[in-house]
Write a protein that holds these residues in place. Structure first.
Motif, PDB file in Angstrom:
ATOM      1  N   ARG A   4       0.832  -1.206   0.000  1.00 60.44           N
ATOM      2  CA  ARG A   4       0.000   0.000   0.000  1.00 60.44           C
ATOM      3  C   ARG A   4       0.870   1.260   0.000  1.00 60.44           C
ATOM      4  NH1 ARG A   4      -5.269  -0.219   1.368  1.00 60.44           N
ATOM      5  NH2 ARG A   4      -4.885  -2.174   2.501  1.00 60.44           N
ATOM      6  N   ILE A   7       2.330   1.935  -3.459  1.00 61.49           N
ATOM      7  CA  ILE A   7       1.344   2.479  -4.393  1.00 61.49           C
ATOM      8  C   ILE A   7       1.100   3.955  -4.102  1.00 61.49           C
ATOM      9  CG2 ILE A   7      -1.070   2.347  -5.133  1.00 61.49           C
ATOM     10  CD1 ILE A   7      -0.901  -0.676  -4.638  1.00 61.49           C
ATOM     11  N   GLU A  27      -8.142  -4.950   0.617  1.00 60.46           N
ATOM     12  CA  GLU A  27      -8.601  -4.111  -0.487  1.00 60.46           C
ATOM     13  C   GLU A  27      -7.641  -2.944  -0.698  1.00 60.46           C
ATOM     14  OE1 GLU A  27     -12.740  -1.764  -1.520  1.00 60.46           O
ATOM     15  OE2 GLU A  27     -12.789  -3.616  -0.339  1.00 60.46           O
ATOM     16  N   LEU A  30      -6.059   0.934  -6.823  1.00 60.86           N
ATOM     17  CA  LEU A  30      -5.088   1.132  -7.888  1.00 60.86           C
ATOM     18  C   LEU A  30      -4.835   2.625  -8.105  1.00 60.86           C
ATOM     19  CD1 LEU A  30      -6.638  -1.490 -10.304  1.00 60.86           C
ATOM     20  CD2 LEU A  30      -4.454  -1.742  -9.110  1.00 60.86           C
ATOM     21  N   PHE A  36       1.548  -2.496 -12.637  1.00 64.98           N
ATOM     22  CA  PHE A  36       1.724  -3.462 -11.555  1.00 64.98           C
ATOM     23  C   PHE A  36       2.225  -4.755 -12.192  1.00 64.98           C
ATOM     24  CE2 PHE A  36      -1.283  -0.322 -10.291  1.00 64.98           C
ATOM     25  CZ  PHE A  36      -1.054  -0.101  -8.951  1.00 64.98           C
ATOM     26  N   PHE A  52      -7.681  -5.741  -5.616  1.00 67.58           N
ATOM     27  CA  PHE A  52      -7.486  -4.443  -6.263  1.00 67.58           C
ATOM     28  C   PHE A  52      -8.845  -3.831  -6.585  1.00 67.58           C
ATOM     29  CE2 PHE A  52      -3.189  -5.868  -8.189  1.00 67.58           C
ATOM     30  CZ  PHE A  52      -2.488  -5.351  -7.109  1.00 67.58           C
ATOM     31  N   THR A  53      -8.991  -2.533  -6.320  1.00 66.01           N
ATOM     32  CA  THR A  53     -10.196  -1.791  -6.668  1.00 66.01           C
ATOM     33  C   THR A  53      -9.812  -0.521  -7.410  1.00 66.01           C
ATOM     34  OG1 THR A  53     -10.227  -0.519  -4.608  1.00 66.01           O
ATOM     35  CG2 THR A  53     -11.379  -2.642  -4.607  1.00 66.01           C
ATOM     36  N   SER A  59      -8.852   6.484 -11.999  1.00 63.93           N
ATOM     37  CA  SER A  59      -8.281   5.176 -12.326  1.00 63.93           C
ATOM     38  C   SER A  59      -8.218   5.054 -13.840  1.00 63.93           C
ATOM     39  CB  SER A  59      -9.121   4.041 -11.730  1.00 63.93           C
ATOM     40  OG  SER A  59      -8.971   3.975 -10.328  1.00 63.93           O
ATOM     41  N   ILE A  64      -1.883  -4.236 -15.374  1.00 62.13           N
ATOM     42  CA  ILE A  64      -1.694  -5.295 -14.386  1.00 62.13           C
ATOM     43  C   ILE A  64      -1.260  -6.540 -15.153  1.00 62.13           C
ATOM     44  CG2 ILE A  64      -2.830  -6.732 -12.647  1.00 62.13           C
ATOM     45  CD1 ILE A  64      -4.846  -4.405 -12.300  1.00 62.13           C
ATOM     46  N   ILE A  81     -10.517  -8.639  -8.614  1.00 71.21           N
ATOM     47  CA  ILE A  81     -10.269  -7.273  -9.092  1.00 71.21           C
ATOM     48  C   ILE A  81     -11.632  -6.668  -9.402  1.00 71.21           C
ATOM     49  CG2 ILE A  81      -9.309  -5.812 -10.903  1.00 71.21           C
ATOM     50  CD1 ILE A  81      -7.034  -7.705 -11.223  1.00 71.21           C
TER      51      ILE A  81
END
Length: 331
Positions: A4, A7, A27, A30, A36, A52-53, A59, A64, A81
């Motif tokens: 986290r 990111i 959770e 992104l 990623f 991932f949300t 976003s 990914i 996801i």
């Protein structure tokens, strides 16, 4: 948590690399512009929530690649996801998900735009769940994926709002051990004019159904308000002698050069001007083609010869090694 924090600290254009190992993750949102990248990394959900949300307001331009996602399977309809956006043109857009395995839970979305879902593997998704499940897809492709031992391969609903459902390509996917529908793309009821435009379903190969549902269908491509729907060159085979191989609807939808084997009804069409032509439809228990009582559907030049004792076609399954946990690789 290190993941986290990485990111949060990342900037547009950064690549976050996950080293080999097992990561137990809750959770995580992104971040736009970030790639990623997994290197034999296994991401395991700590609950029924996604790993991932997406932030519906920020976003986009996300990649990914090369992960193993392990859902806990408690709710098979919830994606590991989850990409939920809104009708804004840039909300949850330019997303690529590739070369990854999804086990027990798949991918879910709403208002996903300019996306590519390619080269992934979806497996062991229980009753009620789909490998890919979502609403309002636009200008996107779903291609070269494998669906194995899942209740349903794909379930996509179009037509909630305008300017969605355009230029969708679903191609070259493989399915083995499906229970309900291989590929389901539906419109809303009542249908919205133009709920899909230029929808192409091509070159997919689905075979062998496990524990079939009452409404088993190979490819259900039914957007009644759609324009320019084409279902071309797909393969679907079963020994069930029940269900429907392919069903289509929409303004002059076309089912052409498909191979359908072993369903109760081979191909059926529901809309004025639909065309069923040049298909091979064999071993149907009831009829090879159905117009659902319509006289304004064209059925022509289909090969409906019976082929007794034909061995089922097994689509190539590349197998999977992404979810193998090495004893020393734990985080």
């Amino acid at each position: 948590m290190a993941v986290r924090s990485a990111i949060i600290a990342s900037a547009f254009g950064d690549v976050i690399i996950f080293s080999p190992g097992l990561f137990h993750l809750g959770e995580i949102a992104l971040k736009s512009g970030v790639t990623f990248q997994g290197e034999n990394a296994i991401l395991s959900a700590t609950s029924s929530s996604p790993i991932f949300t997406a932030d519906p307001n920020d976003s986009h331009d996300i990649r990914i690649d090369s992960f193993c996602f392990l859902g806990n399977g408690a709710n098979p309809m919830r994606g590991v996801i989850r990409l939920f956006g809104n009708a804004s043109p840039d909300s949850v857009s330019n997303i690529e998900i590739s070369n990854s395995t999804f086990r027990h839970n798949g991918l879910t979305f709403n208002f996903l735009k300019r996306a590519r879902i390619s080269g992934n593997r979806f497996e062991d998704v229980a009753a009620g769940g789909s490998g890919v499940y979502g609403y309002n897809l636009d200008n996107s492709s779903i291609d070269h994926n494998v669906f194995k031992n899942v209740y349903q391969g794909m379930s996509i609903v179009l037509g909630d709002v305008e300017n969605q459902g355009r230029n969708i390509i679903v191609s070259d996917n493989v399915g083995l051990g499906i229970s309900r529908m291989g590929i389901e793309i539906q419109g809303k009821a009542p249908p919205r004019p133009g709920e899909s435009r230029n929808l192409l379903v091509q070159g997919n190969r689905f075979s062998t159904w496990n524990n079939p549902a009452a409404d088993t269908i190979g490819y259900s491509i039914v957007t009644d308000g759609g324009v320019g729907t084409k279902v071309i060159g797909n393969y679907v085979q079963t020994t069930l002698r029940t269900g429907i191989g392919i069903e289509i609807s929409g303004e002059s939808a076309i089912a052409e050069r498909n191979y359908v084997d072993g369903f109760e009804v081979g191909i059926t069409a529901y809309s004025a001007g639909d065309v069923i032509t040049g298909n091979t439809i064999i071993n149907s228990a009831h009829r090879s083609a159905s117009t659902f009582g319509r006289s304004d559907v064209t059925v022509s030049n289909n090969n409906t010869v019976k082929v007794e004792n034909q061995a089922p076609f097994e689509p190539d399954d590349p197998g999977d090694r992404r979810c193998i946990i090495q004893p020393s690789e734990h985080h």
